[in-house]
Design an enzyme around this catalytic site. Structure first.
Site, short mmCIF file in Angstrom:
data_model
loop_
_atom_site.label_atom_id
_atom_site.label_comp_id
_atom_site.label_asym_id
_atom_site.label_seq_id
_atom_site.Cartn_x
_atom_site.Cartn_y
_atom_site.Cartn_z
N SER A 8 85.25 89.13 44.11
CA SER A 8 84.82 88.41 45.32
C SER A 8 85.92 87.48 45.82
CB SER A 8 83.55 87.61 45.04
OG SER A 8 83.24 86.84 46.18
N HIS A 33 85.07 92.57 46.87
CA HIS A 33 83.77 92.13 47.40
C HIS A 33 84.06 91.13 48.53
CE1 HIS A 33 79.41 91.30 47.02
NE2 HIS A 33 79.72 90.03 47.23
N ASP A 35 82.48 88.74 51.30
CA ASP A 35 81.25 88.01 51.66
C ASP A 35 81.29 87.51 53.10
OD1 ASP A 35 79.66 87.80 49.18
OD2 ASP A 35 81.43 86.77 48.41
N MET A 37 79.34 85.48 56.02
CA MET A 37 78.25 84.50 56.21
C MET A 37 78.27 84.00 57.65
SD MET A 37 78.87 82.20 52.85
CE MET A 37 79.19 82.96 51.26
N HIS A 66 79.40 92.38 51.73
CA HIS A 66 78.09 91.75 51.50
C HIS A 66 77.76 90.92 52.73
CE1 HIS A 66 75.75 88.60 48.85
NE2 HIS A 66 74.95 89.26 49.68
N MET A 68 75.74 88.48 54.65
CA MET A 68 74.73 87.42 54.61
C MET A 68 74.57 86.92 56.04
SD MET A 68 76.01 85.67 51.07
CE MET A 68 77.59 86.47 51.16
N MET A 137 70.79 88.98 43.74
CA MET A 137 71.52 87.70 43.76
C MET A 137 71.10 86.88 42.54
SD MET A 137 73.59 87.76 46.28
CE MET A 137 74.22 86.10 45.98
N ASP A 175 75.37 89.34 41.54
CA ASP A 175 76.35 88.52 42.25
C ASP A 175 75.97 87.06 42.13
OD1 ASP A 175 78.16 87.44 44.07
OD2 ASP A 175 77.31 88.45 45.83
C1 DX5 Z 1 77.67 83.92 47.12
C2 DX5 Z 1 78.50 85.17 47.23
C3 DX5 Z 1 79.24 85.54 46.01
C4 DX5 Z 1 80.21 84.54 45.50
C5 DX5 Z 1 80.19 84.64 44.00
O1 DX5 Z 1 76.80 83.84 48.18
O2 DX5 Z 1 77.70 86.26 47.60
O3 DX5 Z 1 79.85 86.84 46.14
O4 DX5 Z 1 81.54 84.74 45.94
O5 DX5 Z 1 80.98 83.65 43.51
P1 DX5 Z 1 81.00 83.24 41.98
O6 DX5 Z 1 81.44 84.44 41.22
O7 DX5 Z 1 81.97 82.14 41.98
O8 DX5 Z 1 79.60 82.81 41.64
ZN ZN Z 2 78.54 88.28 47.54
#
Ligand code: DX5
Ligand code: ZN
Length: 219
Positions: A8, A33, A35, A37, A66, A68, A137, A175
């Site tokens: 990630s 990965h 993310d 948002m 991913h 969000m 999650m 995740d």
């Molecule tokens: C959180 C993300 C994750 C995040 C995980 O909302 O979806 O992918 O980057 O980070 P760590 O591994 O630091 O928990």
């Molecule tokens: Zn994620």
């Protein structure tokens, strides 16, 4: 059992994105990965389409996006056009999960559905035979660096049982808060795809951290 590791980049040094992606690639990560948002579905804003396009150009790894974001069906096609190999959307974020799945399939991307910690896992059961992956999650989505919620292992086990009963091969991804200890709990419960940000990118020896995650079941 083959465990895949999805690095990630939310947890990397974003000022050096290319070298961080290469670091994960050389270390043996299977995917990047990514993310996304929107500040609405979650209480944070990360990065989006132009960053994906640039990041994709500097890596041979597949990109696991991913989303969000609210109403992901509005953007899925563009994320695929910009380089997403897999799209995972949140079941809580859309009234049109079938449409999200259809867009991914038509455009040749694999597709996953994600559930937040408070969401009952049974909501994904009707879609299991038409998707590639379920993302459970293990933290509240929105931020890296949080602690793994051990209570999510029951959800992983229930999903794993359902997938087996139906004779499917749907992948279970986890995740949030994944490190060598929590990865073992997740893998022993049935997860085979581990997302890790902080644990990998803050590691002095990222290659050995990737190996530790991949060997989670054997320790
Ligand atoms: C959180 C993300 C994750 C995040 C995980 O909302 O979806 O992918 O980057 O980070 P760590 O591994 O630091 O928990
Ligand atoms: Zn994620």
């Amino acid at each position: 059992m083959k465990i895949k590791v999805s690095a990630s980049i939310l947890g990397c040094d974003l000022a050096n994105l290319e070298s961080e992606i290469k670091r994960a690639e050389l270390a043996g990560a299977d995917c990047i990965h990514f993310d996304v948002m929107d500040g609405v579905f979650v209480n944070n804003i990360s990065f989006g389409l132009p960053v994906l396009k640039s990041a994709k150009r500097v890596s041979k790894l597949s990109f696991d996006v991913h989303l969000m974001i609210t109403d992901p069906e509005r953007y899925i096609d563009r994320f695929i056009d910009y380089g997403a190999d897999n799209i995972t959307f949140h079941i809580e974020a859309t009234e049109n999960p079938e449409q999200c799945i259809k867009i991914c399939k038509e455009k040749g991307a694999s597709v996953g559905i994600s559930v937040k910690p408070a969401t009952d896992i049974s909501v994904v059961y009707p879609y299991l035979d038409s998707i590639d992956m379920v993302l459970i999650m293990t933290v509240e989505p929105g931020f890296g660096g949080q602690g793994f919620m051990a209570s999510m292992t029951d959800k992983i086990k229930a999903l794993c049982k359902k997938i087996k009963e139906q004779g499917l091969s749907t992948v279970i991804q986890v995740d949030g808060g994944i490190n060598e200890k929590t990865a073992r709990q997740a893998v022993l419960s049935g997860a085979t795809n581990l997302v890790a940000g902080t644990y990998l990118f803050r590691s002095d020896d990222i290659a050995s951290s990737v190996v530790k995650l991949k060997n989670s079941a054997c320790r």
